[in-house]
Enzyme design. Structure first.
Site, PDB file in Angstrom:
ATOM      1  N   LYS A  90       0.852  -1.193   0.000  1.00 55.02           N
ATOM      2  CA  LYS A  90       0.000   0.000   0.000  1.00 55.02           C
ATOM      3  C   LYS A  90       0.875   1.226   0.000  1.00 55.02           C
ATOM      4  O   LYS A  90       1.810   1.334   0.798  1.00 55.02           O
ATOM      5  CB  LYS A  90      -0.887  -0.011   1.267  1.00 55.02           C
ATOM      6  CG  LYS A  90      -1.860   1.136   1.312  1.00 55.02           C
ATOM      7  CD  LYS A  90      -3.084   0.843   0.481  1.00 55.02           C
ATOM      8  CE  LYS A  90      -3.885   2.097   0.115  1.00 55.02           C
ATOM      9  NZ  LYS A  90      -3.373   2.785  -1.104  1.00 55.02           N
ATOM     10  N   GLN A 111       7.151   3.984   3.897  1.00 52.50           N
ATOM     11  CA  GLN A 111       5.745   3.572   3.917  1.00 52.50           C
ATOM     12  C   GLN A 111       5.534   2.301   4.742  1.00 52.50           C
ATOM     13  O   GLN A 111       4.501   2.135   5.383  1.00 52.50           O
ATOM     14  CB  GLN A 111       5.273   3.356   2.470  1.00 52.50           C
ATOM     15  CG  GLN A 111       3.771   3.383   2.292  1.00 52.50           C
ATOM     16  CD  GLN A 111       3.211   4.790   2.165  1.00 52.50           C
ATOM     17  OE1 GLN A 111       3.752   5.617   1.447  1.00 52.50           O
ATOM     18  NE2 GLN A 111       2.119   5.054   2.863  1.00 52.50           N
ATOM     19  N   LYS A 114       5.338   3.509   8.345  1.00 52.51           N
ATOM     20  CA  LYS A 114       4.169   4.375   8.497  1.00 52.51           C
ATOM     21  C   LYS A 114       2.898   3.517   8.553  1.00 52.51           C
ATOM     22  O   LYS A 114       2.062   3.658   9.445  1.00 52.51           O
ATOM     23  CB  LYS A 114       4.090   5.331   7.302  1.00 52.51           C
ATOM     24  CG  LYS A 114       2.950   6.313   7.348  1.00 52.51           C
ATOM     25  CD  LYS A 114       2.690   6.994   6.013  1.00 52.51           C
ATOM     26  CE  LYS A 114       3.892   7.691   5.448  1.00 52.51           C
ATOM     27  NZ  LYS A 114       3.531   8.653   4.371  1.00 52.51           N
ATOM     28  N   LYS A 126       5.429   1.729  -3.133  1.00 55.32           N
ATOM     29  CA  LYS A 126       5.362   3.072  -3.730  1.00 55.32           C
ATOM     30  C   LYS A 126       5.649   2.958  -5.214  1.00 55.32           C
ATOM     31  O   LYS A 126       6.344   2.038  -5.646  1.00 55.32           O
ATOM     32  CB  LYS A 126       6.417   3.979  -3.091  1.00 55.32           C
ATOM     33  CG  LYS A 126       6.079   5.449  -3.147  1.00 55.32           C
ATOM     34  CD  LYS A 126       5.177   5.850  -1.998  1.00 55.32           C
ATOM     35  CE  LYS A 126       4.684   7.274  -2.098  1.00 55.32           C
ATOM     36  NZ  LYS A 126       4.043   7.696  -0.843  1.00 55.32           N
ATOM     37  N   GLY A 165      -2.663   8.152  -4.420  1.00 51.51           N
ATOM     38  CA  GLY A 165      -1.995   9.341  -4.928  1.00 51.51           C
ATOM     39  C   GLY A 165      -0.762   9.699  -4.115  1.00 51.51           C
ATOM     40  O   GLY A 165      -0.497   9.151  -3.050  1.00 51.51           O
ATOM     41  N   ASP A 166       0.013  10.613  -4.654  1.00 50.02           N
ATOM     42  CA  ASP A 166       1.128  11.267  -3.959  1.00 50.02           C
ATOM     43  C   ASP A 166       1.356  12.554  -4.762  1.00 50.02           C
ATOM     44  O   ASP A 166       0.447  12.986  -5.488  1.00 50.02           O
ATOM     45  CB  ASP A 166       2.373  10.348  -3.927  1.00 50.02           C
ATOM     46  CG  ASP A 166       3.415  10.818  -2.916  1.00 50.02           C
ATOM     47  OD1 ASP A 166       3.256  10.532  -1.723  1.00 50.02           O
ATOM     48  OD2 ASP A 166       4.393  11.488  -3.300  1.00 50.02           O
ATOM     49  N   THR A 209      -4.943  13.395   5.333  1.00 49.79           N
ATOM     50  CA  THR A 209      -3.533  13.549   5.723  1.00 49.79           C
ATOM     51  C   THR A 209      -3.366  14.810   6.579  1.00 49.79           C
ATOM     52  O   THR A 209      -2.767  14.766   7.664  1.00 49.79           O
ATOM     53  CB  THR A 209      -2.616  13.613   4.487  1.00 49.79           C
ATOM     54  OG1 THR A 209      -2.947  12.515   3.633  1.00 49.79           O
ATOM     55  CG2 THR A 209      -1.152  13.527   4.864  1.00 49.79           C
ATOM     56  N   ASN A 240      -2.511  19.588  -1.297  1.00 50.07           N
ATOM     57  CA  ASN A 240      -3.542  18.894  -0.536  1.00 50.07           C
ATOM     58  C   ASN A 240      -3.232  18.770   0.959  1.00 50.07           C
ATOM     59  O   ASN A 240      -4.095  19.021   1.811  1.00 50.07           O
ATOM     60  CB  ASN A 240      -3.710  17.515  -1.199  1.00 50.07           C
ATOM     61  CG  ASN A 240      -4.685  16.657  -0.466  1.00 50.07           C
ATOM     62  OD1 ASN A 240      -4.297  15.853   0.366  1.00 50.07           O
ATOM     63  ND2 ASN A 240      -5.953  16.851  -0.733  1.00 50.07           N
ATOM     64  N   SER A 379      -6.950   5.540   3.532  1.00 46.20           N
ATOM     65  CA  SER A 379      -6.939   4.678   2.348  1.00 46.20           C
ATOM     66  C   SER A 379      -7.333   3.263   2.733  1.00 46.20           C
ATOM     67  O   SER A 379      -8.062   2.586   1.994  1.00 46.20           O
ATOM     68  CB  SER A 379      -5.541   4.641   1.733  1.00 46.20           C
ATOM     69  OG  SER A 379      -5.338   5.751   0.893  1.00 46.20           O
TER      70      SER A 379
END
Ligand code: GLU
Length: 447
Positions: A90, A111, A114, A126, A165-166, A209, A240, A379
């Site tokens: 993820k 990630q 996290k 990623k 997204g990123d 976020t 964002n 997410s």
């Protein structure tokens, strides 16, 4: 001396000398978890560290697409499936000309920990492409996303790998990626998160976020018996994460006086609040590469060209733009200007030297993998919504998100205290994130 960690770090350095961002995060995480490695020789025997620093799978592909002038363009796409001990891979997709394996491996490695800290069943990954979305037409963005998905679709799935997204990838891009996935597979399923609300998206995901960052910061202050009311905050970025952070900080009674882009910052001493919050969204959607138009629209604000917001005095700083935006020099300015808290909204926004300097000067740091985990946590809630064929209410999502952020703060603070490190959230977040993944890897054998 970190005898165990240094040895692993050295090996990664020799193997990947041209991936400095990846080396930076590997050094930061492994140095923090040295006491855990000392206490658990069985992790070393099972090769947990060697396995963690090597992605389980790395996919690289050509993305050919046709621009508005009818010319063929070719970019490189990637997906780094880093670790699936806790759940399906993820993590987001980044579209930026700066994308190369070293950036995506840093993001994918971060990630893992996290996602672990969220307590949810998600592994780490990623991906992205060296595609520059700025100044592209909507048609070009759509064709690029379609070509990207044509190459990626057979590698992902709701129980395998779930991109989101990123930087450079928002709801519009996720919508186009989803459309092509559905066409190719004939499956309408939760294979991507951050989807538009019309397409199985989650209410609250866009602000998740930023809201999470603000709630995490509130917990940091609470730990010191303080609150956000009346506090002045310097924030970077205008995308964002910045938007969500500012919205929630305003609700919590703080005053945000800056936003920024790569070439300068806006100083608005009257506070970025009210209709100005929504203007940030408009500015972003209009495709502007600068936040300068904010200062043209609101005369009380001014644009400071060629400088970073870290020179503005404040007690609290929140970097929300990109990696390594706070250097040692910036950290010196911040300390001289009265910085007491730094809460990271962007991924790895502070260099390791800057972190060390800030900590030596008593600044409390909320590290990105804890503070910005609210996005990926939502997410995972979106994945649950999609697999349950239902829709969740925004207020239920916010409630869960707030609980998750409180819990992440508690886990990081407890892990730090358990290893005799006081209230060190940087080390605590690394340790708590690492412990959960390492235990799962041990339980699953050498795979
Ligand atoms: N790109 C975001 C992050 O850095 C979100 C990832 C996701 O939602 O999967 O955590």
């Amino acid at each position: 001396m970190n005898k165990i960690a240094d040895n692993y770090i050295q090996r990664v350095k020799e193997k990947y000398p041209h991936q400095p961002e990846f080396l930076q995060t590997v050094s930061e995480v492994l140095t923090s978890v040295e006491p855990v490695l000392e206490a658990h020789p069985e992790y070393l025997e099972a090769g947990v560290v060697e396995r963690l620093v090597e992605p389980e799978r790395a996919i690289s592909f050509r993305v050919p697409w046709v621009d508005d002038q009818g010319r063929v363009q070719v970019n490189t796409g990637y997906r780094f499936e880093f670790n699936s001990a806790l759940g399906p891979y993820k993590g987001g997709l980044r579209f930026s000309p700066t994308v190369y394996p070293g950036i995506l491996k840093f993001l994918g490695f971060e990630q893992i920990f996290k996602n672990s800290l969220t307590g949810l069943p998600i592994g780490g990954g990623k991906g992205g492409a060296d595609f520059d979305p700025s100044e592209k037409s909507d048609g070009e963005i759509m064709r690029f996303c379609q070509a990207f998905m044509q190459a990626l679709y057979s590698h992902i799935g709701p129980n395998t790998d779930v991109p989101a997204g990123d930087l450079g990838v928002g709801g519009r891009e996720i919508g186009y990626l989803f459309g092509m996935y559905k066409k190719l597979t004939r499956r309408y399923e939760g294979v991507l998160t951050g989807k538009p609300l019309t397409t199985g998206g989650l209410q609250g995901r866009s602000e998740a976020t930023g809201y999470g960052v603000a709630w995490f910061l509130r917990e940091m202050l609470k730990h010191n018996g303080e609150d956000l009311k009346g506090k002045t905050v310097v924030v970077s970025g205008y995308g964002n994460v910045t938007w969500g952070t500012i919205k929630k900080l305003n609700e919590l009674g703080a005053k945000v006086i800056t936003i920024s882009n790569h070439a300068g910052y806006v100083l608005d001493e009257s506070g970025v609040s009210g209709e100005k919050e929504d203007y940030l969204l408009q500015l972003r959607a209009s495709g502007h590469r600068s936040c300068r138009p904010y200062a043209e629209k609101y005369p009380e604000a001014r644009y400071v060209e060629g400088r970073k917001p870290w020179e503005v005095p404040a007690e609290i700083y929140i970097p929300c733009a990109t990696q390594n935006e706070i250097t040692l020099d910036d950290a010196r300015h911040m300390v001289a200007n009265g910085c007491r808290y730094l809460c990271e909204g962007a991924n790895m926004p502070t260099t390791n030297e800057a972190i060390a300097y800030l900590q030596e000067h008593g600044v409390i740091i909320g590290p990105a993998k804890a503070a910005n985990a609210g996005g990926v946590a939502c997410s995972c809630i979106e994945m649950g919504q999609d697999s349950g064929h239902t829709f969740y209410k925004a207020e239920d999502v916010y409630r869960q998100l707030e609980d998750i952020m409180i819990n992440i703060h508690r886990l990081a603070a407890e892990a730090s205290a358990r290893y005799g490190l006081g209230y060190n959230l940087v080390a605590g977040a690394n340790i708590a994130g690492f412990e959960r993944v390492a235990e799962a890897m041990m339980a699953q054998g050498i795979v």
